[in-house]
Design a protein around this motif. Structure first.
Motif, mmCIF file in Angstrom:
data_model
loop_
_atom_site.group_PDB
_atom_site.id
_atom_site.type_symbol
_atom_site.label_atom_id
_atom_site.label_comp_id
_atom_site.label_asym_id
_atom_site.label_seq_id
_atom_site.Cartn_x
_atom_site.Cartn_y
_atom_site.Cartn_z
ATOM 1 N N CYS A 302 -15.009 -14.706 -4.407
ATOM 2 C CA CYS A 302 -15.128 -14.476 -5.762
ATOM 3 C C CYS A 302 -15.096 -16.009 -6.578
ATOM 4 O O CYS A 302 -15.372 -16.958 -5.939
ATOM 5 N N ARG A 303 -14.935 -15.843 -7.956
ATOM 6 C CA ARG A 303 -15.154 -16.952 -8.848
ATOM 7 C C ARG A 303 -13.705 -17.653 -9.026
ATOM 8 O O ARG A 303 -12.960 -17.009 -9.172
ATOM 9 N N PRO A 304 -13.447 -18.883 -8.808
ATOM 10 C CA PRO A 304 -12.135 -19.530 -8.946
ATOM 11 C C PRO A 304 -11.387 -19.026 -10.287
ATOM 12 O O PRO A 304 -10.122 -18.806 -10.304
ATOM 13 N N GLN A 305 -12.319 -18.911 -11.376
ATOM 14 C CA GLN A 305 -11.623 -18.465 -12.843
ATOM 15 C C GLN A 305 -11.645 -17.206 -13.095
ATOM 16 O O GLN A 305 -11.329 -16.569 -14.177
ATOM 17 N N ASN A 306 -12.298 -16.175 -12.167
ATOM 18 C CA ASN A 306 -12.545 -14.870 -12.314
ATOM 19 C C ASN A 306 -12.066 -13.909 -11.040
ATOM 20 O O ASN A 306 -12.891 -13.531 -10.448
ATOM 21 N N ALA A 307 -10.799 -13.951 -10.620
ATOM 22 C CA ALA A 307 -10.337 -13.376 -9.411
ATOM 23 C C ALA A 307 -9.944 -12.103 -9.476
ATOM 24 O O ALA A 307 -9.256 -11.957 -10.624
ATOM 25 N N PRO A 308 -9.945 -11.247 -8.538
ATOM 26 C CA PRO A 308 -9.290 -9.926 -8.584
ATOM 27 C C PRO A 308 -7.627 -10.137 -8.409
ATOM 28 O O PRO A 308 -7.366 -11.366 -8.298
ATOM 29 N N THR A 309 -6.802 -9.147 -8.714
ATOM 30 C CA THR A 309 -5.376 -9.151 -8.820
ATOM 31 C C THR A 309 -4.913 -9.164 -7.186
ATOM 32 O O THR A 309 -5.518 -8.089 -6.380
ATOM 33 N N ALA A 310 -4.329 -10.193 -6.722
ATOM 34 C CA ALA A 310 -3.858 -9.914 -5.315
ATOM 35 C C ALA A 310 -2.307 -9.136 -5.551
ATOM 36 O O ALA A 310 -1.508 -9.996 -6.213
ATOM 37 N N THR A 311 -2.172 -8.280 -5.048
ATOM 38 C CA THR A 311 -0.753 -7.282 -5.121
ATOM 39 C C THR A 311 -0.865 -6.529 -3.843
ATOM 40 O O THR A 311 -1.401 -6.169 -3.219
ATOM 41 N N GLN A 312 0.798 -6.478 -3.818
ATOM 42 C CA GLN A 312 1.218 -5.468 -2.926
ATOM 43 C C GLN A 312 1.719 -4.276 -3.423
ATOM 44 O O GLN A 312 2.090 -3.193 -2.769
ATOM 45 N N ASP A 313 1.951 -3.905 -4.758
ATOM 46 C CA ASP A 313 2.283 -2.882 -5.303
ATOM 47 C C ASP A 313 1.135 -2.343 -5.996
ATOM 48 O O ASP A 313 0.554 -2.772 -6.954
ATOM 49 N N ILE A 314 0.548 -1.104 -5.700
ATOM 50 C CA ILE A 314 -0.436 -0.184 -6.105
ATOM 51 C C ILE A 314 -0.094 1.061 -6.900
ATOM 52 O O ILE A 314 0.719 1.729 -6.312
ATOM 53 N N ASP A 315 -0.716 1.037 -7.936
ATOM 54 C CA ASP A 315 -0.250 2.226 -9.088
ATOM 55 C C ASP A 315 -1.726 2.839 -8.829
ATOM 56 O O ASP A 315 -2.759 2.276 -9.479
ATOM 57 N N GLN A 330 6.675 8.150 2.693
ATOM 58 C CA GLN A 330 5.824 8.330 3.762
ATOM 59 C C GLN A 330 5.241 7.133 4.122
ATOM 60 O O GLN A 330 4.913 6.281 3.093
ATOM 61 N N LYS A 331 4.910 6.920 5.484
ATOM 62 C CA LYS A 331 4.199 5.519 5.593
ATOM 63 C C LYS A 331 2.705 5.927 6.225
ATOM 64 O O LYS A 331 2.372 6.768 7.143
ATOM 65 N N ARG A 342 -0.725 -1.537 5.901
ATOM 66 C CA ARG A 342 0.033 -0.241 5.945
ATOM 67 C C ARG A 342 0.653 -0.031 4.725
ATOM 68 O O ARG A 342 1.008 -1.184 4.039
ATOM 69 N N ALA A 343 0.839 1.220 4.199
ATOM 70 C CA ALA A 343 1.473 1.264 2.898
ATOM 71 C C ALA A 343 2.811 2.320 2.923
ATOM 72 O O ALA A 343 2.754 3.186 3.820
ATOM 73 N N LEU A 344 3.615 2.277 2.178
ATOM 74 C CA LEU A 344 4.936 2.893 2.051
ATOM 75 C C LEU A 344 4.584 3.569 0.566
ATOM 76 O O LEU A 344 4.526 3.114 -0.662
ATOM 77 N N VAL A 345 4.857 5.132 0.579
ATOM 78 C CA VAL A 345 4.903 5.823 -0.536
ATOM 79 C C VAL A 345 6.008 5.643 -1.448
ATOM 80 O O VAL A 345 7.001 5.820 -0.948
ATOM 81 N N ILE A 371 -4.246 16.304 -6.943
ATOM 82 C CA ILE A 371 -4.611 14.971 -7.163
ATOM 83 C C ILE A 371 -3.071 14.437 -8.333
ATOM 84 O O ILE A 371 -2.870 15.479 -8.982
ATOM 85 N N GLY A 372 -2.751 13.502 -8.003
ATOM 86 C CA GLY A 372 -1.545 12.981 -8.644
ATOM 87 C C GLY A 372 -1.519 11.311 -8.834
ATOM 88 O O GLY A 372 -2.189 10.776 -8.081
ATOM 89 N N ARG A 373 -0.671 11.029 -9.614
ATOM 90 C CA ARG A 373 -0.453 9.500 -9.682
ATOM 91 C C ARG A 373 0.524 8.992 -8.898
ATOM 92 O O ARG A 373 1.920 9.807 -8.762
ATOM 93 N N VAL A 374 0.500 7.925 -8.042
ATOM 94 C CA VAL A 374 1.280 7.635 -7.069
ATOM 95 C C VAL A 374 1.531 6.041 -6.889
ATOM 96 O O VAL A 374 0.668 5.322 -7.354
ATOM 97 N N LYS A 375 2.875 5.827 -6.604
ATOM 98 C CA LYS A 375 3.036 4.124 -6.403
ATOM 99 C C LYS A 375 3.249 3.910 -4.849
ATOM 100 O O LYS A 375 3.947 4.652 -4.377
ATOM 101 N N LEU A 376 2.177 2.753 -4.759
ATOM 102 C CA LEU A 376 2.420 2.320 -3.033
ATOM 103 C C LEU A 376 2.888 0.868 -2.997
ATOM 104 O O LEU A 376 2.720 0.123 -3.995
ATOM 105 N N ARG A 377 3.465 0.581 -1.631
ATOM 106 C CA ARG A 377 3.748 -0.589 -1.462
ATOM 107 C C ARG A 377 3.156 -1.162 -0.072
ATOM 108 O O ARG A 377 3.425 -0.481 0.836
ATOM 109 N N THR A 378 2.335 -2.185 -0.341
ATOM 110 C CA THR A 378 1.758 -2.559 1.167
ATOM 111 C C THR A 378 2.072 -3.821 1.575
ATOM 112 O O THR A 378 2.972 -4.590 1.116
ATOM 113 N N THR A 379 1.942 -3.790 3.112
ATOM 114 C CA THR A 379 2.458 -4.886 4.010
ATOM 115 C C THR A 379 1.887 -6.175 3.669
ATOM 116 O O THR A 379 2.297 -7.071 4.343
ATOM 117 N N ALA A 380 0.513 -6.059 3.017
ATOM 118 C CA ALA A 380 -0.163 -7.300 2.991
ATOM 119 C C ALA A 380 -0.833 -7.005 1.499
ATOM 120 O O ALA A 380 -1.288 -6.100 1.026
#
Length: 414
Positions: A302-315, A330-331, A342-345, A371-380
């Motif tokens: 990516c570009r140094p000044q315009n990077a995507p968000t690095a996150t383990q918490d997904i909404d 659930q895993k 891997r992701a945990l619900v 279809i629903g709104r879910v929060k996940l936590r990923t291992t990486a």
């Protein structure tokens, strides 16, 4: 020529497969033996017309039941544009198939029967196309020949859908009265509907502007494969292959590699056996960097000044695709661009009622096709953008680790 991907949607028996058959027939995209086989089958069934739906309903069970079950892809071209059609199912129980077919579409084509008007399923599919951020939507009011091409019937459906669409995120809406069986307003303008002043369906498909729908600002290049040829001629060659997901890449650009954060400069961009001056979505290319960095599959350039968000918490909004419900704690395995984790619900926030847009916050699980709104936590950490900003870096799939089956599709919220 550029390429338009579009998906057909709508209720059962609204004529989706027949419309595609008509487009293929009138654009000279089918072989004579195919047409002869369809004509013979139509006669055997006792029809006094050629059943064009047989051109797309390929499964035996589809032909027996007269319905579409799986997504059928068809390809054709005109002098102006190439097309990939995804003929998606109309039944409620095949909503997951419809989501799959529409997920990569530039345009959604929703059919309604002029005799019955808007149904629960046609509204459901319009909502799903809106959730999937399909930028262009066409409502085709089909079977106008069966209502004597009545202008008032068309206008009633048009006004009702306009009111419904105002609640959704639909940037571009076009409504066209057609008869797929007779060919009215499909490829040529119909003499039976002089009151309609718009274009034919094919003319609209040929001319709808889609190149600006892709994100050409935010550079995103998920690395799919490291290219290291074993020959003496290319002994020092090291390239990173993948598909451009956003922005424009050019030699000389300063770039950053995630997750390491190291920066370098693009030395060259290779396409097959030649170098190109730039790469943009959805080109598949090999990028060579000026510096010897540790880059592997799953990394993001990516570009140094315009990077995507690095996150383990997904909404995210999840479409659940299997009989066993999705439940908290659930895993699952998660695949995002070329990156696996891997992701945990953590939580199911609500289930969305596709018909009323009501949010059921009391639900404890998501069932098949819901279809629903879910929060996940990923291992990486994943390198994500909101789905409305980038449909590639904003989406992912969930996989059952025991069976390897894809059980869910997600769209990341901003």
């Amino acid at each position: 020529m550029d390429l338009l991907r579009f998906a057909t949607a709508g209720s059962v028996d609204d004529g989706k497969s027949t419309l595609i058959g008509r487009l293929l027939l009138d654009s000279k995209a089918i072989f004579e033996d195919q047409l002869e086989a369809v004509e013979r089958t139509s006669v055997d069934k006792g029809y006094d017309y050629t059943d064009l739906a047989l051109l797309t309903d390929g499964l035996r069970s589809e032909r027996e039941q007269g319905i579409t079950i799986d997504v059928a892809y068809r390809y054709f071209a005109t002098p102006r544009r190439k097309f990939i059609i995804a003929d998606t199912p109309g039944h409620v129980q095949y909503t997951r198939n419809m989501v799959t077919g529409a997920s990569t579409a530039d345009l959604g084509l929703v059919l309604v029967d002029a005799r019955t008007g808007l149904t629960e399923q046609s509204r459901r599919h319009a909502v799903i196309l809106s959730l999937l951020r399909v930028p262009h939507l066409v409502l085709a009011v089909n079977k106008m020949d069966l209502v004597d091409y009545d202008q008032s019937v068309y206008e009633k459906i048009r006004d009702e859908f306009d009111t419904f669409a105002a609640k959704l995120t639909i940037p571009d809406l076009t409504i066209i009265p057609i008869s797929a069986l007779q060919g009215d307003n499909v490829v040529e303008r119909s003499a039976h509907m002089p009151w309609y002043q718009g274009t034919s369906l094919l003319h609209h498909l040929e001319n709808v502007h889609v190149s600006s729908d892709r994100d050409l600002v935010d550079t995103r290049f998920p690395v799919q494969y490291v290219v290291r040829p074993k020959s003496d001629e290319f002994h020092d060659y090291r390239g990173y292959a993948g598909q451009v997901a956003g922005g424009v890449l050019k030699p000389g650009d300063r770039v950053q590699v995630l997750p390491s954060g190291f920066t370098s400069t693009i030395q060259a961009i290779d396409l097959f056996d030649q170098s190109v001056a730039e790469a943009f979505p959805p080109m598949s290319v090999t990028v060579r960097l000026a510096d010897d960095l540790d880059v592997s599959r799953g990394d993001m350039i990516c570009r140094p000044q315009n990077a995507p968000t690095a996150t383990q918490d997904i909404d995210a909004m999840i479409c659940w695709m299997t009989n066993e419900p999705l439940r908290p704690r659930q895993k699952l395995a998660i695949k995002h661009t070329t990156r696996n984790a891997r992701a945990l619900v953590k939580d199911i926030q609500y289930r969305l009622d596709i018909n009323t847009l009501h949010r059921d916050q009391e639900t404890g699980e998501l069932g098949l096709n819901e279809i629903g709104r879910v929060k996940l936590r990923t291992t990486a950490p994943l390198f994500v953008d909101p789905y409305e900003k980038n449909r590639t870096t904003g989406s992912f799939i969930l996989i059952d680790e025991a069976t390897g089956i894809t059980v869910g599709a997600g769209m990341i919220n901003g």
